[in-house]
Design an enzyme around this catalytic site. Structure first.
Site, PDB file in Angstrom:
ATOM      1  N   GLU A  18       0.730  -1.284  -0.092  1.00 18.31           N
ATOM      2  CA  GLU A  18       0.112   0.017   0.011  1.00 18.31           C
ATOM      3  C   GLU A  18       0.735   1.172  -0.027  1.00 18.31           C
ATOM      4  OE1 GLU A  18      -3.280   0.318  -0.187  1.00 18.31           O
ATOM      5  OE2 GLU A  18      -3.774  -1.763  -0.281  1.00 18.31           O
ATOM      6  N   SER A  61     -49.430 -35.531  31.525  1.00 21.98           N
ATOM      7  CA  SER A  61     -49.436 -36.045  33.022  1.00 21.98           C
ATOM      8  C   SER A  61     -48.205 -35.508  33.492  1.00 21.98           C
ATOM      9  CB  SER A  61     -49.324 -37.586  32.852  1.00 21.98           C
ATOM     10  OG  SER A  61     -50.705 -38.179  32.415  1.00 21.98           O
TER      11      SER A  61
END
Length: 593
Positions: A84, A353
């Site tokens: 860069e 139940s």
């Protein structure tokens, strides 16, 4: 005439100078203060950990993990300088030589092939400026870059850039990029991998190795060549690196414990808002990673067995809670989170139940004992419609006459249970269930004694803590949260309330143990240690349950269909849900020793 022209020229000259001065003044006055970098921290993903230190997921707008500049390996820094801004350590923020060189190459190529922006300028643009293309923006960028360079070291600037840069594929910063592209830490990268990452910020989409591998390979090798030219790598390293293949696919982190993680995300988003996605929080969840894996395996194994018997496929849910603190240790909310995110742990379903223990617990508090008897015979009660009666029936229409409470619950006798609820008062049962933590609407009708009111699996399971210990516990999903510096910002302490005295707890445990020893859950004896619990089945076999516990863990399992249609003939709790519970508890017992 000449004088007039002279004065006019002077006026315009002064006006031009004034305009320029005004522009320059406005340019400087409108600049952000670079001192903000002293406290600057980019958006960072929050990380969720299991109780044993595994990363479960990240929450983010931008997937990023901030890394101090001094932790970034030198070779990574050099690679980005080569790619860069080769004169990064020589220029004062703006590189005139670099600009002229880029201009020459652009003219020679007949198009833009190289930019003149330094790493510092790119950082200034990313942090302070809008991405507009204008002379003003470029001037501001240059001024800010020089100011940044005066205040911060080159390594500090490069570190900020490497944390802020976008690398494509939803990865921001060098740490997230390394994990996304290669599935490992930035400290473990090879030279070829470093070069690929260094090639990306200039144009992440154009150089995406997963979509444009030929272009990405060419770009990576250019970076390697630049690293060689600058003396950052040797000829041997270069020759080896250019032979390396590219990564073939991104390493996106797939949620671990996805139903749990999504539940946690919703809870924390309501509390922390955007901070959850921006502030890099560290969230220490209650999930035990290994128990979670065993829960997922047990659910899949159980469903596979059910699917051999019934079509189409059914769903299942499992929730495991630490009895001492209420920590949720495992959660499975369905067959496959990636197909359906609906979490059945929070679904409203009839418990059948599995609700009966609330009736028996109230009876015990009213002075009954496990050996007291209740009549199990056909019985009728006034129905909801005038002139019609309701007659609960036992499974297979079998009745046993006078039976002790321990047998009535062990065999899950409907007639005896409803008769008991009638004698002690169904309203007391409803109030007790609510005191145990059920928040859904529990209707004060005798049918509720057989599970006729909807409940959530997580609440029903948590309520069983009262049968196990006498104490109501609140399910907790995380232990604590820290900020990115490790400072604790919240501790989630257990919420425990005593509901039943010890003597009643001993009796209800005795009843639930009888379910395993001689009742509907005898298959659970194969676990090889004392466990307690209750099966549950709705009339048409649309819901199958088993909720139970040992001395450490409370676990509920539900099986059914989202559309409430029957699972299949005889697919009761003991057949559909209990095997999943047993499979998980066998493994949990070994792991919790």
């Amino acid at each position: 005439m000449k004088a007039k022209i002279f004065y006019t020229a002077i006026f315009f000259f002064l006006f031009l100078i004034g305009a320029c001065a005004g522009y320059i003044y406005w340019l400087f006055s409108d600049l952000p203060d670079v001192k903000a970098l002293e406290s600057y921290r980019p958006m960072e993903a929050s990380i969720v950990y299991s109780s044993d230190g595994q990363v479960l997921t990240e929450f983010f707008y931008e997937r990023r993990k901030f890394v101090p500049h001094y932790e970034i390996p030198d070779l990574i820094k050099k690679a980005f300088v080569a790619a860069e801004d080769v004169r990064f350590y020589k220029h004062p923020g703006v590189d005139i030589i670099g600009i002229l060189r880029a201009l020459y190459r652009d003219i020679k190529a007949g198009g833009i092939v190289e930019g003149g922006s330094t790493i510092t300028q790119q950082l200034a643009k990313m942090l302070f400026l809008k991405p507009e293309r204008s002379i003003t923006r470029k001037l501001k960028e240059a001024i800010l870059s020089i100011q940044i360079e005066k205040k911060y070291t080159k390594d500090e600037i490069l570190g900020l850039y490497l944390n802020q840069a976008y690398f494509g594929n939803r990865a921001y910063g060098i740490a997230a990029a390394s994990e996304t592209y290669f599935g490992k830490s930035f400290k473990e990268l090879k030279i070829s991998e470093i070069a690929l990452l260094a090639s990306l910020p200039k144009a992440p989409s154009a150089f995406n190795p997963f979509k444009r591998p030929e272009i990405a390979l060419k770009r990576r090798n250019i970076v390697l060549q630049k690293m060689l030219e600058e003396g950052f790598i040797t000829k041997e390293q270069y020759a080896e690196a250019v032979k390396e293949p590219l990564a073939e696919h991104p390493h996106y982190r797939r949620f671990e414990a996805p139903y749990f993680v999504e539940t946690l995300r919703q809870e924390l988003e309501a509390k922390y808002g955007e901070r959850l996605y921006k502030d890099g929080l560290r969230i220490y969840s209650t999930i035990d990673y290994n128990l979670q894996k065993k829960a997922e395996e047990a659910v899949q194994k159980g469903l596979n067995e059910i699917h051999k018997r019934v079509k189409p496929k059914v769903q299942a849910a499992l929730i495991a809670i630490d009895l001492k603190r209420g920590y949720v240790r495992a959660m499975v909310g369905g067959n496959d989170f990636w197909e359906s995110q609906y979490n059945r742990v929070f679904a409203l379903r009839q418990p059948g139940s599995a609700f009966k223990p609330f009736v028996y617990a109230v009876a015990l508090t009213e002075g009954w004992s496990p050996d007291d008897t209740i009549l199990d015979a056909p019985v009728s009660f006034p129905g909801a419609v005038q002139g019609k009666s309701w007659s609960p029936k036992n499974y297979n229409n079998e009745y046993h006459g006078e039976v002790p409470l321990r047998k009535a619950i062990a065999l899950s006798l409907n007639s005896a249970t409803v008769r008991l609820a009638s004698q002690i008062g169904i309203k007391k049962v409803v109030e007790f269930a609510q005191e145990c933590g059920l928040t859904t609407k529990i209707h004060p009708y005798l049918s509720t004694a057989l599970g006729g009111s909807d409940v959530k699996p997580i609440e029903l399971t948590a309520a069983y803590s009262v049968f196990a210990t006498g104490k109501k516990i609140k399910p907790i999903f995380y232990e604590k949260i820290t900020d990115h510096n490790g400072i604790t910002i919240e501790e989630n302490k257990p919420e425990i309330k005593t509901v039943l005295p010890e003597e009643i707890v001993e009796q209800i445990r005795e009843l639930l143990r009888e379910v395993v020893l001689s009742g509907t859950a005898q298959k659970a004896k194969e676990i090889g240690r004392e466990v307690y619990g209750k099966t549950g089945t709705t009339n048409d076999f649309s819901d199958a349950w088993f909720v139970g516990f040992d001395d450490n863990l409370l676990v509920g399992v539900w099986v059914g269909r989202d559309n409430h249609k029957p699972i299949g003939p005889k697919e009761a709790g003991a057949r559909a849900a209990l095997p999943i519970w047993i499979d998980f508890m066998k493994e949990a017992g070994q792991m919790l020793k």
